[in-house]
Design a protein around this motif. Structure first.
Motif, mmCIF file in Angstrom:
data_model
loop_
_atom_site.group_PDB
_atom_site.id
_atom_site.type_symbol
_atom_site.label_atom_id
_atom_site.label_comp_id
_atom_site.label_asym_id
_atom_site.label_seq_id
_atom_site.Cartn_x
_atom_site.Cartn_y
_atom_site.Cartn_z
ATOM 1 N N SER A 331 30.610 21.988 -58.832
ATOM 2 C CA SER A 331 29.274 21.749 -59.388
ATOM 3 C C SER A 331 28.538 20.611 -58.689
ATOM 4 C CB SER A 331 29.382 21.422 -60.885
ATOM 5 O OG SER A 331 30.079 20.199 -61.085
ATOM 6 N N HIS A 332 29.166 19.994 -57.701
ATOM 7 C CA HIS A 332 28.570 18.827 -57.055
ATOM 8 C C HIS A 332 27.578 19.213 -55.962
ATOM 9 C CE1 HIS A 332 31.486 15.361 -58.269
ATOM 10 N NE2 HIS A 332 31.029 16.044 -59.303
ATOM 11 N N ARG A 333 26.782 18.222 -55.587
ATOM 12 C CA ARG A 333 25.816 18.366 -54.488
ATOM 13 C C ARG A 333 26.224 17.413 -53.382
ATOM 14 N NH1 ARG A 333 20.962 16.305 -55.986
ATOM 15 N NH2 ARG A 333 19.704 17.703 -54.723
ATOM 16 N N LEU A 446 16.166 25.102 -56.019
ATOM 17 C CA LEU A 446 16.870 25.086 -54.748
ATOM 18 C C LEU A 446 17.302 23.683 -54.337
ATOM 19 C CD1 LEU A 446 14.933 27.733 -52.636
ATOM 20 C CD2 LEU A 446 17.245 27.874 -53.524
ATOM 21 N N VAL A 447 16.389 22.728 -54.419
ATOM 22 C CA VAL A 447 16.695 21.386 -53.966
ATOM 23 C C VAL A 447 17.747 20.724 -54.857
ATOM 24 C CG1 VAL A 447 15.702 19.090 -53.615
ATOM 25 C CG2 VAL A 447 14.473 21.089 -52.825
ATOM 26 N N THR A 448 17.847 21.145 -56.114
ATOM 27 C CA THR A 448 18.797 20.524 -57.028
ATOM 28 C C THR A 448 20.045 21.369 -57.277
ATOM 29 O OG1 THR A 448 17.683 21.478 -58.957
ATOM 30 C CG2 THR A 448 16.938 19.309 -58.228
ATOM 31 N N LYS A 449 20.212 22.446 -56.548
ATOM 32 C CA LYS A 449 21.357 23.314 -56.829
ATOM 33 C C LYS A 449 22.642 22.719 -56.234
ATOM 34 C CE LYS A 449 21.515 26.409 -52.826
ATOM 35 N NZ LYS A 449 21.571 27.816 -52.408
ATOM 36 N N PRO A 450 23.808 23.059 -56.808
ATOM 37 C CA PRO A 450 25.080 22.598 -56.250
ATOM 38 C C PRO A 450 25.281 23.159 -54.847
ATOM 39 C CG PRO A 450 25.375 23.438 -58.474
ATOM 40 C CD PRO A 450 23.983 23.828 -58.057
ATOM 41 N N GLY A 451 26.083 22.459 -54.050
ATOM 42 C CA GLY A 451 26.382 22.929 -52.708
ATOM 43 C C GLY A 451 26.022 21.916 -51.652
ATOM 44 N N ILE A 452 25.858 22.400 -50.421
ATOM 45 C CA ILE A 452 25.582 21.544 -49.267
ATOM 46 C C ILE A 452 24.084 21.525 -48.996
ATOM 47 C CG2 ILE A 452 25.949 21.233 -46.792
ATOM 48 C CD1 ILE A 452 28.681 22.549 -47.132
ATOM 49 N N GLY A 457 16.938 11.274 -43.693
ATOM 50 C CA GLY A 457 16.920 10.174 -44.642
ATOM 51 C C GLY A 457 15.596 10.034 -45.356
ATOM 52 N N HIS A 458 14.499 10.270 -44.644
ATOM 53 C CA HIS A 458 13.183 10.153 -45.267
ATOM 54 C C HIS A 458 12.980 11.223 -46.340
ATOM 55 C CE1 HIS A 458 12.403 7.763 -41.604
ATOM 56 N NE2 HIS A 458 11.557 7.113 -42.380
ATOM 57 N N ALA A 459 13.456 12.434 -46.074
ATOM 58 C CA ALA A 459 13.288 13.514 -47.055
ATOM 59 C C ALA A 459 14.097 13.262 -48.314
ATOM 60 C CB ALA A 459 13.697 14.853 -46.436
ATOM 61 N N GLY A 460 15.194 12.513 -48.187
ATOM 62 C CA GLY A 460 16.067 12.298 -49.333
ATOM 63 C C GLY A 460 15.623 11.201 -50.277
ATOM 64 N N LYS A 461 14.618 10.437 -49.894
ATOM 65 C CA LYS A 461 14.198 9.329 -50.748
ATOM 66 C C LYS A 461 13.763 9.853 -52.121
ATOM 67 C CE LYS A 461 11.216 5.254 -50.821
ATOM 68 N NZ LYS A 461 10.481 5.540 -52.054
ATOM 69 N N GLY A 462 14.269 9.203 -53.159
ATOM 70 C CA GLY A 462 13.946 9.625 -54.517
ATOM 71 C C GLY A 462 14.879 10.676 -55.077
ATOM 72 N N GLN A 463 15.843 11.145 -54.258
ATOM 73 C CA GLN A 463 16.790 12.164 -54.703
ATOM 74 C C GLN A 463 18.160 11.530 -54.929
ATOM 75 O OE1 GLN A 463 15.394 15.130 -55.262
ATOM 76 N NE2 GLN A 463 13.521 14.207 -54.495
ATOM 77 N N GLN A 464 19.089 12.320 -55.443
ATOM 78 C CA GLN A 464 20.459 11.848 -55.550
ATOM 79 C C GLN A 464 21.426 12.991 -55.291
ATOM 80 O OE1 GLN A 464 21.044 10.249 -59.520
ATOM 81 N NE2 GLN A 464 21.763 12.203 -60.301
ATOM 82 N N PHE A 465 22.591 12.631 -54.725
ATOM 83 C CA PHE A 465 23.654 13.582 -54.458
ATOM 84 C C PHE A 465 24.948 12.988 -54.995
ATOM 85 C CE2 PHE A 465 20.469 14.193 -51.155
ATOM 86 C CZ PHE A 465 20.262 15.567 -51.224
ATOM 87 N N ASP A 466 25.916 13.831 -55.249
ATOM 88 C CA ASP A 466 27.225 13.317 -55.640
ATOM 89 C C ASP A 466 27.897 12.646 -54.449
ATOM 90 O OD1 ASP A 466 27.600 14.362 -58.499
ATOM 91 O OD2 ASP A 466 26.898 16.130 -57.403
ATOM 92 N N TRP A 467 27.657 13.199 -53.266
ATOM 93 C CA TRP A 467 28.261 12.666 -52.045
ATOM 94 C C TRP A 467 27.212 12.612 -50.939
ATOM 95 C CZ3 TRP A 467 33.206 11.273 -53.120
ATOM 96 C CH2 TRP A 467 33.803 11.889 -54.228
#
Length: 560
Positions: A331-333, A446-452, A457-467
């Motif tokens: 279930s992780h991202r 899509l952006v919040t679904k589990p998986g890879i 780095g700029h696109a990821g600002k404001g988001q979170q991942f498990d790893w």
């Protein structure tokens, strides 16, 4: 509603209307700002019919804070007493209402897409020339210049292509995204107009102050000087290329605000991830963070730095690690990130080779109808006709039949997809691959679904991942080779810090001694100088990482 932390209560109960809130990633900033608005209204610091103006930088941030406000003040109070907008929306509102005070028509066309990028593609500009044109126009419009003064600026600086595009824009009565704050600032220079906004909005709240350009700060000050709550984190200021000046803006805000509240507890990341982020604080001007509940993180979380002989070996190992993590916690991202899109191409190639499904954040994420039309066009695409076409943008529009689309949002989605498609065609990406990369859905599905997930780095600002798996930590890539000044190098360190702080449980940084260029030539690199301060976080090596993965309680990790 959640139980507020001590810092959130302090922000809610702070009586003065001016306040600086230093809120690093994962510390509950959105919740605090909703509480801040609730407190101001409950204490009658902003009395009806005056409203609180809340300004964000993105639609997602706008929607997030609206949702939190609904839970604290209710739908009716939100509707009647608070205006939540992003900067483009605020500027557009000012222009529509008051364009006449600077001699312009209120019927100017507000942009729905990047009209400058579209103009460049119509002229078949390559990447380098398109970037120069956009930079020239942006720089010209970061000051309160009239249309004529913008053209004079471009002419003086011999930006011939940018001047031509600007003259055409004016003649068509269109606005670009850069025009919105420029014209809003010009309008607010009229004291009568500014006084209307000062009277209408009793207080202002600005989310992510570190992303402000000096121009945007001047707009905020014209409406709510000394009555503004600024929230954000200097360590996350990574948008210098858009005109943001984090250090300059931060200094101005500190001079304006009489009080400051600082968050120092993270509810997002494990102690190991926070140790890595903290080790860069001398470079990023960040706050030293601790985990709010450190015992909740199995094994204390994980941070590792791993060297590789070349970029292909790095990609292979990172993909296998991502697969292993998802086997243990389906279930992780997992976010695989790089400073640049070009540097992460080895990871993408390995994922494609192994036929592993992944979410590439650069790709077109389309609604069902737009995706269907794009796939239909690309299934029988006349590539030779496209290559011969003088106006490639028009060729694509006719090929997909965009003029037959009536619904506004679908037409906008399709127009953005065509820009994305043309960018890939210019990069010699095959039509077959472009078609395979059309994804159906929206950001929430899509952006919040589990998986890879693969992104910059700029696109990821404001988001979170498990790893967070970070590739390409070489000198020349991170920091980027064009960064020369102290402020530019500080921003590069912030990009790395932002990528690390996306992670909840663990982060891994990889770097390669040898990286193949896009032309196919091998080139040797030194490790990033940012890896030296990261040693203070005591990163695990490859062997120690394996031991941690084997010993940690995965049932507990997967449940978090």
């Amino acid at each position: 509603m959640v139980t507020p932390t001590r810092a959130q209560e302090e922000i809610r109960d702070h009586a003065a209307l001016d306040l600086l809130v230093v809120a690093p990633a994962g510390c509950g900033k959105t919740e605090a700002l909703a509480l801040r608005v609730q407190g101001m209204l409950n204490r009658s610091e902003v009395v009806s019919p005056r409203k609180v103006l809340v300004v964000t930088f993105s639609n997602r941030a706008r929607d997030n804070i609206r949702e939190r406000l609904r839970s604290y003040i209710g739908v009716n109070t939100l509707r009647d007493r608070v205006s939540v907008v992003n900067f483009h929306g605020l500027s557009a509102r000012i222009i529509r209402a008051h364009a006449n005070v600077i001699g312009l028509s209120p019927d100017l066309k507000i942009p729905e897409t990047d009209i400058i990028g579209k103009a460049c593609k119509t002229r078949n500009f390559g990447y380098a020339l398109e970037s120069r044109v956009k930079d020239a126009l942006r720089d010209a419009k970061l000051e309160p210049r009239s249309d004529l003064e913008v053209q004079e600026y471009l002419s003086t600086n011999r930006e011939v292509h940018a001047l031509e595009i600007e003259q055409e824009r004016v003649s068509r009565g269109e606005l670009s995204y850069d025009d919105l704050p420029r014209l809003a600032e010009l309008i607010l220079a009229n004291e009568r107009v500014a006084s209307l906004y000062k009277a209408h909005f009793g207080a202002v709240v600005v989310d992510e102050f570190q992303d402000l350009t000096p121009q945007q700060l001047r707009i905020v000050n014209a409406i709510g000087y000394k009555r503004t709550t600024f929230a954000g984190d200097l360590a996350q200021g990574i948008y210098g290329f858009t005109g943001a000046k984090p250090s300059e803006v931060n200094a101005a805000i500190e001079e304006e605000c009489t009080s400051r509240v600082t968050f120092a507890e993270s509810h997002r990341s494990s102690p190991a991830v926070l140790a890595a982020v903290n080790s860069l604080s001398s470079l990023t001007s960040g706050v030293e963070l601790t985990a709010a509940i450190p015992d909740r993180w199995p094994g204390g979380g994980m941070f590792s730095i791993v060297p590789f002989p070349d970029s292909e070996a790095e990609a292979l190992w990172m993909v296998e690690l991502a697969q292993g993590l998802l086997e243990r916690a389906p279930s992780h991202r997992v976010g695989i990130m790089a400073r640049t899109a070009a540097r992460r191409r080895f990871v993408e190639a390995e994922l494609v080779k192994r036929e592993i499904d992944f979410m590439r954040w650069d790709d077109g994420v389309l609604d069902t109808d737009a995706a269907r039309m794009m796939r239909s066009m690309l299934s029988s695409f006349d590539l030779r006709g496209y290559e011969r076409a003088e106006n490639k943008d028009q060729f694509l529009r006719e090929a997909v039949g965009i003029d037959s689309v009536v619904e506004t949002d679908s037409k906008k989605s399709l127009a953005e997809a065509l820009v994305w498609c043309q960018d890939l065609l210019q990069q010699d990406v095959s039509v077959f691959e472009i078609r395979s990369r059309v994804r159906v859905g929206d950001d929430s599905t899509l952006v919040t679904k589990p998986g890879i997930h693969v992104l910059t780095g700029h696109a990821g600002k404001g988001q979170q991942f498990d790893w967070a798996l970070i590739v390409g930590a070489e000198d020349g890539t991170l920091p980027f080779f064009k960064a020369e000044s102290d402020e530019e190098l500080a921003e590069e360190a912030r990009v790395l810090s932002v990528m690390l702080s996306r992670a909840r449980h663990g982060a891994v940084i990889g770097y390669a001694k040898n990286v193949r260029t896009q032309a196919g030539r091998p080139r040797d690199y030194d490790p990033s100088p940012f890896l030296l301060p990261l040693k203070k976080a005591e990163p695990r090596d490859r062997s120690s990482l394996r031991s941690w993965l084997a010993s940690v309680d995965w049932e507990m990790i997967g449940a978090r």
